[in-house]
Design a protein around this motif. Structure first.
Motif, PDB file in Angstrom:
ATOM      1  N   SER A   1     -80.454  58.816   3.366  1.00 58.14           N
ATOM      2  CA  SER A   1     -81.633  59.101   4.196  1.00 58.14           C
ATOM      3  C   SER A   1     -81.337  58.886   5.679  1.00 58.14           C
ATOM      4  O   SER A   1     -82.054  59.410   6.537  1.00 58.14           O
ATOM      5  N   ARG A   2     -80.294  58.118   5.979  1.00 63.64           N
ATOM      6  CA  ARG A   2     -79.920  57.841   7.379  1.00 63.64           C
ATOM      7  C   ARG A   2     -78.939  58.877   7.932  1.00 63.64           C
ATOM      8  O   ARG A   2     -78.708  58.910   9.146  1.00 63.64           O
ATOM      9  N   LEU A   3     -78.324  59.664   7.047  1.00 62.90           N
ATOM     10  CA  LEU A   3     -77.306  60.629   7.494  1.00 62.90           C
ATOM     11  C   LEU A   3     -77.995  61.925   7.904  1.00 62.90           C
ATOM     12  O   LEU A   3     -78.081  62.890   7.149  1.00 62.90           O
ATOM     13  N   THR A   4     -78.482  61.939   9.135  1.00 62.71           N
ATOM     14  CA  THR A   4     -79.240  63.072   9.661  1.00 62.71           C
ATOM     15  C   THR A   4     -78.567  63.617  10.914  1.00 62.71           C
ATOM     16  O   THR A   4     -77.760  62.916  11.553  1.00 62.71           O
ATOM     17  N   PRO A   5     -78.859  64.846  11.295  1.00 62.39           N
ATOM     18  CA  PRO A   5     -78.242  65.423  12.495  1.00 62.39           C
ATOM     19  C   PRO A   5     -78.458  64.545  13.727  1.00 62.39           C
ATOM     20  O   PRO A   5     -79.585  64.140  14.020  1.00 62.39           O
ATOM     21  N   GLY A   6     -77.361  64.234  14.401  1.00 61.99           N
ATOM     22  CA  GLY A   6     -77.430  63.445  15.616  1.00 61.99           C
ATOM     23  C   GLY A   6     -77.461  61.949  15.421  1.00 61.99           C
ATOM     24  O   GLY A   6     -77.324  61.192  16.403  1.00 61.99           O
TER      25      GLY A   6
END
Length: 393
Positions: A127-132
């Motif tokens: 859930s923390r691996l997001t764009p930017g």
């Protein structure tokens, strides 16, 4: 109720339970798991994040395996052959299997970091691996690098901090590590080698040089520790895992241990493996031993890692201080191997896109299992057909 009680509902424990039935055991089989979820495969957690059940719920019922999810074992009494559960319940056993696995290692000062060991851990991390997003990863081993690849594919900014001089310094030959280093760098991962960490929190890494780095999320991938608390409290011999013999029997004759938690002999050296295949192999092996059908344990250590479109496979155990040879392959693949002083093939590794090296490594694995003695120059020569060599053994 007695019969066989298995503590640990991971790959090893589940495989052992079903193997008991497949080999004709008709007594009670109880499988105790601390997690409430149906037992699931763990390798995908760091690769795809997908959850896949090892067996369906119906399969346990069909094989009369009493699955006890969400049950926490507090004590084992070797004298009375009792397993005590949180809440006061006690279970009698004729034979006990400890398949307790391992837990994520956290060095002092890293308590605030995320770690990956369970499906719940994976859900939080993914859930923390997001764009930017700025992701800091401590440790350049398999878990750290697989998560780094996942994070970059998700569009996150990634920094990997590794104390050693190279990636995968304890696991694979430098020829293989170099390829992965170059690929991660090409993908935009910032790799900080020979960089010691003093402490870390959920969003900060403090380095030995006095500097600090800020992140949105910090993940620690610095290895695993075998779950041996029950064994130690029960009086079993423990040394880097629960010590077992060739039948995976512990220092107590009616107690066995297998999987990530055990320390066993592999061709003259004591080892502890954290491997999906080893867990499967040992689960099958220990089930036979419990039934009195002992056979020599000859399964070759094998593991794999998927990073981006690359797949790495390793068979055997490398001595990273001894010569390692290369076998000429295609431009996009690399295969290396090692023979000991008597020209006995002991290890091999391959890396390439998808399953490009799978067939070669599978043949190497069989050659290692058969204790093949072969000239290293012959193995390195691409004109030498590996299938024919295997058939000749």
């Amino acid at each position: 109720m007695s019969g066989v009680v298995i503590i640990g509902a991971g790959e090893c424990g589940v495989r052992a339970a079903f193997a008991l039935r497949e080999h004709g055991y008709v007594g009670e089989v109880t499988l105790i798991g601390a997690e409430v979820a149906l037992p699931y495969e763990r390798p995908p957690l760091s690769k795809t994040g997908e959850i896949a059940a090892i067996r369906t719920a119906e399969a346990y019922s069909d094989k009369r395996i009493a699955l006890r999810p969400g049950a926490f074992v507090t004590n084992i009494d070797l004298g009375t052959r009792l397993v005590s559960l949180k809440g006061g319940e006690a279970m009698a056993y004729d034979n006990l299997l400890l398949a307790t696995g391992a837990r994520a290692r956290l060095f002092p000062g890293m308590e605030g970091c995320l770690t990956l060991r369970t499906n719940l851990d994976a859900q939080v991390i993914l859930s923390r691996l997001t764009p930017g997003a700025k992701i800091g990863i401590i440790g350049g081993g398999f878990i750290g690098l697989e998560l780094a690849a996942r994070a970059r594919q998700a569009g996150a900014e990634v920094t990997v901090v590794e104390a050693g001089p190279r990636l995968l310094g304890r696991a694979v030959p430098p020829q293989i590590a170099k390829i992965l280093h170059e690929r991660h760098a090409l993908e935009g991962v910032s790799l900080k080698l020979e960089t010691g960490v003093v402490s870390a929190s959920s969003d900060r890494i403090d380095l030995v040089d006095g500097s600090s780095m800020k992140f949105d999320t910090v993940i620690a991938g610095v290895g695993a520790v075998p779950e041996t608390g029950l064994a130690e409290a029960g009086g079993l011999v423990v040394q880097n895992g629960i010590v077992v013999d060739g039948d995976f029997r512990t220092s107590a004759p009616d107690v066995f241990a297998a999987g990530d938690c055990c320390n066993f002999d592999w061709r003259g050296q004591r080892v502890r493996l954290e491997s999906w295949k080893a867990a499967q192999d040992q689960g099958e092996h220990v089930a036979l031993a419990i039934l009195g059908k002992s056979v020599p344990y000859n399964k070759v250590p094998w593991f794999w890692s998927d990073q981006y479109d690359l797949s790495l496979q390793v068979a055997g155990i490398f001595d990273l201080g001894a010569p390692i040879h290369s076998r000429s392959t295609g431009d996009d693949t690399t295969v290396v191997f090692q023979c000991d002083a008597t020209q006995n093939l002991v290890a091999a590794a391959g890396i390439g896109p998808g399953n490009a090296t799978s067939k070669d490594i599978r043949i190497f694995e069989k050659l290692i299992e058969r204790r093949t003695i072969v000239d290293a120059g012959r193995l390195a020569d691409p004109s030498q057909n590996l299938k024919r060599l295997l058939a000749a053994t």
